[in-house]
Design an enzyme around this catalytic site. Structure first.
Site, short mmCIF file in Angstrom:
data_model
loop_
_atom_site.label_atom_id
_atom_site.label_comp_id
_atom_site.label_asym_id
_atom_site.label_seq_id
_atom_site.Cartn_x
_atom_site.Cartn_y
_atom_site.Cartn_z
N SER A 121 2.07 -4.60 -4.44
CA SER A 121 2.10 -3.31 -3.73
C SER A 121 0.92 -2.45 -4.12
O SER A 121 0.40 -1.68 -3.30
CB SER A 121 3.38 -2.54 -4.07
OG SER A 121 4.43 -2.89 -3.22
N ASP B 161 -2.54 16.93 -5.44
CA ASP B 161 -3.81 16.31 -5.08
C ASP B 161 -4.01 16.23 -3.56
O ASP B 161 -5.11 15.89 -3.10
CB ASP B 161 -3.91 14.90 -5.67
CG ASP B 161 -3.99 14.92 -7.18
OD1 ASP B 161 -4.15 16.01 -7.76
OD2 ASP B 161 -3.85 13.84 -7.80
N HIS C 106 7.38 5.20 -4.19
CA HIS C 106 6.52 4.03 -3.95
C HIS C 106 5.42 4.33 -2.92
O HIS C 106 4.25 4.00 -3.12
CB HIS C 106 7.38 2.86 -3.48
CG HIS C 106 6.67 1.56 -3.34
ND1 HIS C 106 6.08 1.16 -2.16
CD2 HIS C 106 6.46 0.56 -4.22
CE1 HIS C 106 5.55 -0.04 -2.32
NE2 HIS C 106 5.76 -0.43 -3.56
N ASP D 129 5.52 2.72 4.45
CA ASP D 129 6.17 2.61 3.15
C ASP D 129 7.41 3.51 3.09
O ASP D 129 8.09 3.70 4.10
CB ASP D 129 5.16 2.95 2.05
CG ASP D 129 5.39 2.14 0.78
OD1 ASP D 129 6.37 2.42 0.08
OD2 ASP D 129 4.59 1.23 0.50
#
Length: 419
Positions: free
Chosen positions: A366, A166, A190, A157
């Site tokens: 996606s 996280d 993205h 990606d």
């Protein structure tokens, strides 16, 4: 994108075949086994040099005469069996549509900015601790004891924000296939969003669960630039790298539109088969070009290849997403295999201007694709003796049909955890 770059498929890559290619196209061929952090394919490929991706039997060459390639296919002594010109790929989410409008329709600039800000600033509900996002509930994550432990999941990606709170304690391996851009930063966002869905765990602020394979090994390949564009050669390069590293799952939340009745690329069909033969499953987004209900359009490349799993998107009302592409080229290849949550999906995101905090809601096939990739990791942990073809079959056989939705739109149905 290089204007005259060709992706060439070989039926053999022995020394004689490579010498044939070198002589026929007046290039020197370097095998991908010699690529490294300091020796990247994008630094090698030019008019005099080509790269062979050894796991795939694919050569990338620049500025070759197309008629010469056609003659090579007809020559029984040539190892060349197929070629295609490089094409562009884009993230399969709603922002891609917005970016196109920005570029092509200046008079809509203010409206587009308003829409973009709305998507980024959608209110995110504050849930009870340990609650699940709607998509995780829909696929049955509440009861599973599996977490993808030990399974390598590779997200190809726009890169990944390794500083996201996280993931600061996670060991993340990656590589960039975009010249001048690093894999461990993600100005686009993205890739970080998709990685969070597949391999994330819980939000550090509320404790709400949004990721699936929380104990999997997250691998990142940057194949889309910071502005969200990539090419065939960068994707092929990354797939070859992932197979060399023996990653079990490759997640492709990217797409390139195809026309009605257009046949799938022989290149990607062969790449998908060779990945499966290497015990690696490629999962890809069906694409977001439809304008439902009036105008569904065909599944995009590379998801339209029969050897690559195609994923459609549904919303939280169990309706097909208005943008999700359909298996209407099924006669020539290009059917949907399964569907997954893909509308208003919350996941990790780089903290930057325009969005509040470290999370956003995004929509697109996606977002559906990493749901399937994450679940595939759970299956692989749960059934360690199954190969990737058997995992694919299991994903389809355990999927749940949705009332009133067509096979062409959702394939075998909504993916499900096996209790």
């Amino acid at each position: 994108m290089v204007k005259n770059r060709y992706i060439v498929l070989l039926d053999s890559q022995n020394e004689k075949s490579i010498r044939n290619v070198e002589k026929g196209f007046s290039v020197s061929v370097t095998s991908s086994e010699y690529l490294s952090k300091d020796n990247r394919s994008f630094n090698i490929i030019d008019n005099n040099n080509a790269v062979l991706y050894k796991n795939l039997g694919v050569v990338v060459v620049d500025d070759v005469d197309e008629e010469q390639l056609t003659r090579s296919i007809a020559d029984s002594k040539s190892p060349v069996i197929y070629f295609e010109k490089e094409r562009e790929f884009f993230p399969a989410d709603e922002f891609t549509f917005i970016d196109d409008l920005k570029t092509n329709v200046d008079q809509l600039k203010n409206k587009i900015l308003e829409l973009e800000n709305y998507i980024r600033r959608k209110p995110i509900p504050k849930p009870a601790v340990t609650d699940l996002e709607w998509g995780l509930k829909a696929i049955g994550m509440g009861e599973t004891q599996f977490s993808g432990k030990g399974i390598d999941v590779c997200i190809l990606d726009t890169g990944f924000d390794v500083s996201h709170p996280d993931f600061v304690d996670r060991i993340v391996e990656g590589k960039s296939f975009i010249e001048g851009e690093e894999w461990d930063k993600d100005p686009n966002g993205h890739g970080t969003h998709c990685a969070g869905i597949a391999c994330g765990n819980v939000r550090n602020d509320t404790g709400k669960r949004y990721g699936i394979a929380k104990d999997s090994n997250l691998k990142i390949g940057k194949v889309l630039s910071n502005n969200g564009k990539g090419t065939t050669s960068s994707i092929i390069d990354a797939i070859d790298w992932a197979i060399t590293k023996k990653f079990r799952i490759i997640s492709l939340s990217l797409a390139s539109p195809v026309k009605l009745n257009e046949k799938p690329s022989v290149l990607f069909e062969t790449v998908g088969i060779r990945a499966l033969d290497s015990n690696c499953l490629i999962i890809a987004a069906a694409g977001n070009d439809s304008k439902r209900p009036a105008l569904p359009v065909p599944v995009s490349a590379p998801a339209n290849s029969l050897s690559i799993m195609a994923v459609a998107a549904i919303d939280n009302q169990m309706r097909i997403a208005r943008f999700s592409n359909a298996g209407i080229n099924a006669a020539t290849g290009g059917n949907v295999n399964v569907c997954a949550p893909g509308v208003d999906v919350l996941s990790s995101y780089p903290k930057k201007s325009g969005n509040s905090g470290n999370y956003v809601l995004l929509s697109g096939t996606s977002m559906a694709t990493p749901h399937v990739s994450g679940l595939a990791a759970l299956y692989m942990e749960q059934f360690p003796d199954l190969n990737t073809r058997e995992i694919w079959e299991l994903l389809e056989s355990k999927a749940k049909p949705i009332e009133n939705l067509k096979y062409r739109d959702i394939g075998k149905g909504l993916i499900q955890v096996i209790q």
